[in-house]
Write a protein that holds these residues in place. Structure first.
Motif, PDB file in Angstrom:
ATOM      1  N   GLU A   1       0.836  -1.211   0.000  1.00 36.71           N
ATOM      2  CA  GLU A   1       0.000   0.000   0.000  1.00 36.71           C
ATOM      3  C   GLU A   1       0.866   1.254   0.000  1.00 36.71           C
ATOM      4  O   GLU A   1       0.510   2.266  -0.602  1.00 36.71           O
ATOM      5  CB  GLU A   1      -0.908   0.016   1.238  1.00 36.71           C
ATOM      6  CG  GLU A   1      -1.874  -1.166   1.319  1.00 36.71           C
ATOM      7  CD  GLU A   1      -3.176  -0.908   0.577  1.00 36.71           C
ATOM      8  OE1 GLU A   1      -3.539   0.268   0.444  1.00 36.71           O
ATOM      9  OE2 GLU A   1      -3.792  -1.892   0.121  1.00 36.71           O
ATOM     10  N   GLY A   2       1.981   1.173   0.696  1.00 34.58           N
ATOM     11  CA  GLY A   2       2.890   2.319   0.761  1.00 34.58           C
ATOM     12  C   GLY A   2       3.430   2.669  -0.624  1.00 34.58           C
ATOM     13  O   GLY A   2       3.478   3.841  -1.005  1.00 34.58           O
ATOM     14  N   VAL A   3       3.822   1.640  -1.367  1.00 29.68           N
ATOM     15  CA  VAL A   3       4.341   1.885  -2.716  1.00 29.68           C
ATOM     16  C   VAL A   3       3.234   2.477  -3.600  1.00 29.68           C
ATOM     17  O   VAL A   3       3.471   3.426  -4.362  1.00 29.68           O
ATOM     18  CB  VAL A   3       4.915   0.581  -3.331  1.00 29.68           C
ATOM     19  CG1 VAL A   3       5.317   0.807  -4.782  1.00 29.68           C
ATOM     20  CG2 VAL A   3       6.114   0.096  -2.516  1.00 29.68           C
ATOM     21  N   ALA A   4       2.022   1.936  -3.451  1.00 26.73           N
ATOM     22  CA  ALA A   4       0.899   2.453  -4.247  1.00 26.73           C
ATOM     23  C   ALA A   4       0.643   3.921  -3.906  1.00 26.73           C
ATOM     24  O   ALA A   4       0.448   4.760  -4.804  1.00 26.73           O
ATOM     25  CB  ALA A   4      -0.354   1.613  -3.976  1.00 26.73           C
ATOM     26  N   ARG A   5       0.695   4.250  -2.620  1.00 26.43           N
ATOM     27  CA  ARG A   5       0.461   5.633  -2.206  1.00 26.43           C
ATOM     28  C   ARG A   5       1.540   6.555  -2.763  1.00 26.43           C
ATOM     29  O   ARG A   5       1.254   7.669  -3.209  1.00 26.43           O
ATOM     30  CB  ARG A   5       0.423   5.712  -0.667  1.00 26.43           C
ATOM     31  CG  ARG A   5       0.267   7.123  -0.117  1.00 26.43           C
ATOM     32  CD  ARG A   5      -1.110   7.729  -0.418  1.00 26.43           C
ATOM     33  NE  ARG A   5      -2.165   6.996   0.270  1.00 26.43           N
ATOM     34  CZ  ARG A   5      -2.545   7.197   1.533  1.00 26.43           C
ATOM     35  NH1 ARG A   5      -1.951   8.145   2.239  1.00 26.43           N
ATOM     36  NH2 ARG A   5      -3.498   6.477   2.081  1.00 26.43           N
ATOM     37  N   ALA A   6       2.778   6.088  -2.724  1.00 28.62           N
ATOM     38  CA  ALA A   6       3.879   6.898  -3.243  1.00 28.62           C
ATOM     39  C   ALA A   6       3.642   7.237  -4.714  1.00 28.62           C
ATOM     40  O   ALA A   6       3.870   8.370  -5.149  1.00 28.62           O
ATOM     41  CB  ALA A   6       5.206   6.160  -3.071  1.00 28.62           C
ATOM     42  N   LYS A   7       3.170   6.250  -5.468  1.00 29.99           N
ATOM     43  CA  LYS A   7       2.873   6.491  -6.887  1.00 29.99           C
ATOM     44  C   LYS A   7       1.800   7.555  -7.019  1.00 29.99           C
ATOM     45  O   LYS A   7       1.938   8.496  -7.813  1.00 29.99           O
ATOM     46  CB  LYS A   7       2.397   5.197  -7.551  1.00 29.99           C
ATOM     47  CG  LYS A   7       3.522   4.263  -7.918  1.00 29.99           C
ATOM     48  CD  LYS A   7       2.974   3.045  -8.666  1.00 29.99           C
ATOM     49  CE  LYS A   7       4.034   1.980  -8.777  1.00 29.99           C
ATOM     50  NZ  LYS A   7       3.497   0.626  -8.927  1.00 29.99           N
ATOM     51  N   GLU A   8       0.746   7.415  -6.237  1.00 33.02           N
ATOM     52  CA  GLU A   8      -0.359   8.380  -6.295  1.00 33.02           C
ATOM     53  C   GLU A   8       0.128   9.794  -6.006  1.00 33.02           C
ATOM     54  O   GLU A   8      -0.323  10.753  -6.610  1.00 33.02           O
ATOM     55  CB  GLU A   8      -1.419   8.041  -5.241  1.00 33.02           C
ATOM     56  CG  GLU A   8      -2.376   6.936  -5.648  1.00 33.02           C
ATOM     57  CD  GLU A   8      -3.131   6.389  -4.426  1.00 33.02           C
ATOM     58  OE1 GLU A   8      -3.476   5.201  -4.450  1.00 33.02           O
ATOM     59  OE2 GLU A   8      -3.334   7.162  -3.452  1.00 33.02           O
ATOM     60  N   GLU A   9       1.033   9.892  -5.042  1.00 31.39           N
ATOM     61  CA  GLU A   9       1.465  11.223  -4.618  1.00 31.39           C
ATOM     62  C   GLU A   9       2.680  11.733  -5.377  1.00 31.39           C
ATOM     63  O   GLU A   9       3.235  12.777  -5.039  1.00 31.39           O
ATOM     64  CB  GLU A   9       1.734  11.210  -3.105  1.00 31.39           C
ATOM     65  CG  GLU A   9       0.459  10.916  -2.330  1.00 31.39           C
ATOM     66  CD  GLU A   9       0.581  11.219  -0.842  1.00 31.39           C
ATOM     67  OE1 GLU A   9       1.621  11.774  -0.414  1.00 31.39           O
ATOM     68  OE2 GLU A   9      -0.379  10.898  -0.123  1.00 31.39           O
ATOM     69  N   GLY A  10       3.107  10.968  -6.365  1.00 31.20           N
ATOM     70  CA  GLY A  10       4.239  11.427  -7.168  1.00 31.20           C
ATOM     71  C   GLY A  10       5.568  11.394  -6.433  1.00 31.20           C
ATOM     72  O   GLY A  10       6.475  12.162  -6.758  1.00 31.20           O
ATOM     73  N   CYS A  11       5.689  10.515  -5.445  1.00 32.26           N
ATOM     74  CA  CYS A  11       6.984  10.371  -4.765  1.00 32.26           C
ATOM     75  C   CYS A  11       7.843   9.437  -5.606  1.00 32.26           C
ATOM     76  O   CYS A  11       7.361   8.445  -6.137  1.00 32.26           O
ATOM     77  CB  CYS A  11       6.804   9.795  -3.368  1.00 32.26           C
ATOM     78  SG  CYS A  11       5.964  10.936  -2.262  1.00 32.26           S
ATOM     79  N   ASP A  12       9.137   9.765  -5.729  1.00 33.91           N
ATOM     80  CA  ASP A  12       9.960   8.946  -6.621  1.00 33.91           C
ATOM     81  C   ASP A  12      10.869   7.946  -5.907  1.00 33.91           C
ATOM     82  O   ASP A  12      11.518   7.131  -6.557  1.00 33.91           O
ATOM     83  CB  ASP A  12      10.760   9.824  -7.604  1.00 33.91           C
ATOM     84  CG  ASP A  12      11.591  10.870  -6.886  1.00 33.91           C
ATOM     85  OD1 ASP A  12      11.751  10.759  -5.657  1.00 33.91           O
ATOM     86  OD2 ASP A  12      12.080  11.798  -7.565  1.00 33.91           O
ATOM     87  N   VAL A  13      10.932   8.011  -4.581  1.00 34.66           N
ATOM     88  CA  VAL A  13      11.661   6.990  -3.821  1.00 34.66           C
ATOM     89  C   VAL A  13      10.816   6.566  -2.619  1.00 34.66           C
ATOM     90  O   VAL A  13      10.279   7.423  -1.916  1.00 34.66           O
ATOM     91  CB  VAL A  13      13.022   7.503  -3.281  1.00 34.66           C
ATOM     92  CG1 VAL A  13      13.820   6.347  -2.687  1.00 34.66           C
ATOM     93  CG2 VAL A  13      13.836   8.193  -4.356  1.00 34.66           C
TER      94      VAL A  13
END
Ligand code: GDP
Length: 296
Positions: free
Chosen positions: A174-186
């Motif tokens: 879920e954390g990786v999915a959230r990062a994608k949603e929020e445009g985080c790159d690492v």
């Protein structure tokens, strides 16, 4: 100061060669005996010491060294080069995904400094204009989630958490999915550390690895624990396939054995070193600079 004893002893051993106009094979042998003792006393793995000393001796008694104008200096240069080689040679950098986000799994035993290092690494990445997100996957140590949240606030990066009731595998995904949603790159995933390596821990880490397919798996180990740190690294590498090691507490008075043995024993490069408790005290590891520092 780390390496103090080792530095002193190596410098003393090599000092005798330094100014000499002529250096004999016997001089080199005598110096190498002292180098060997210094390394063993610094808690460097004995096999690593043997190979190191053999290599240096072989190179140093070569004609081009003993017959050179400054043979003493040449021997010291060989020691410096071999120390650098021992610690990995070139600086080993992080691998970033072609298509973000880059996923980094942080693993290690409790107390090694894993959570703190995760925060420090986020800070470093942010300074490099990346957009990291922290994921609180250490659901077993009571204070770990809160600790990561505080670090996130201090560093100014978002922290993804689902409390301590969800499975770490789900949290990671879920954390990786959230990062994608929020445009985080690492995405930096803080995983659970236990007091000792056990099968349940490794199994869980393997499940997280399967789920998120990390680009980096970084093991955080405490340099103060010497050869134990090397054994821990060997174990984790065998079980998980590490991409790098972070050696913490190099600001303490560690004798240096871990820093000098990890790469040679595990073939896994040291990528960063922790030089203090503060958030700005994580540094990329430079084998050459470290060797020069040790040799003074
Ligand atoms: P974890 O259980 O592996 O997550 O460990 P923590 O991140 O909570 O760190 C354990 C302790 O080690 C804390 O007191 C940290 O401040 C300390 N620590 C972490 N890295 C370093 C370092 O590079 N140098 C020093 N001196 N202390 C460190």
């Amino acid at each position: 100061m780390a390496f103090e004893g080792l530095s002193e002893r190596l410098q003393a051993a090599l000092q005798k060669l330094r100014g000499k106009g002529k250096v004999t094979e016997a001089d080199v042998k005598a110096a190498m005996r002292e180098v060997r003792l210094a390394l063993l006393e610094a808690d460097v793995n004995f096999k690593v010491v043997k190979e190191f000393v053999d290599r240096v001796r072989e190179r140093a008694v070569g004609q081009e060294v003993l017959k050179s104008l400054t043979p003493g200096q040449q021997v010291i240069k060989v020691v410096n080069e071999e120390l650098t080689r021992l610690m990995g040679g070139e600086q080993s950098k992080l691998t970033f995904a072609q298509r973000p986000p880059t996923v980094i799994m942080m693993v290690g035993l409790q107390g090694a400094g894993k959570t703190t290092t995760t925060g420090k690494l986020a800070r470093l990445l942010k300074k490099q204009n990346r957009k990291p997100m922290l994921v609180a996957g250490d659901v077993y140590r009571p204070a770990a989630i809160r600790q990561l949240q505080v670090l996130g606030e201090q560093v100014g990066v978002p922290v993804f958490s689902m409390g301590d009731k969800e499975s770490p595998v789900r949290i990671a995904a879920e954390g990786v999915a959230r990062a994608k949603e929020e445009g985080c790159d690492v995405v930096l995933i803080d995983t659970a550390g236990r007091l000792h390596i056990d099968e349940a821990m490794m199994e869980e880490l393997r499940k997280i690895r399967e789920e998120v397919q990390p680009h980096e798996i970084l093991l955080v180990v405490d340099a103060m624990t010497g050869q134990d740190a090397v054994n821990v690294a060997e174990n984790f590498h065998r079980e998980l396939g590490l991409t790098g090691v972070v050696l913490t507490k190099l600001d303490g008075d560690t004798r240096g054995g871990a820093a000098l043995s990890v790469k040679a024993v595990t073939d896994c490069p040291i990528k960063f070193v922790g030089m203090g408790e503060k958030l700005d005290s994580l540094e990329p590891f430079h084998p050459e600079r470290m060797a020069s520092r040790i040799l003074g």
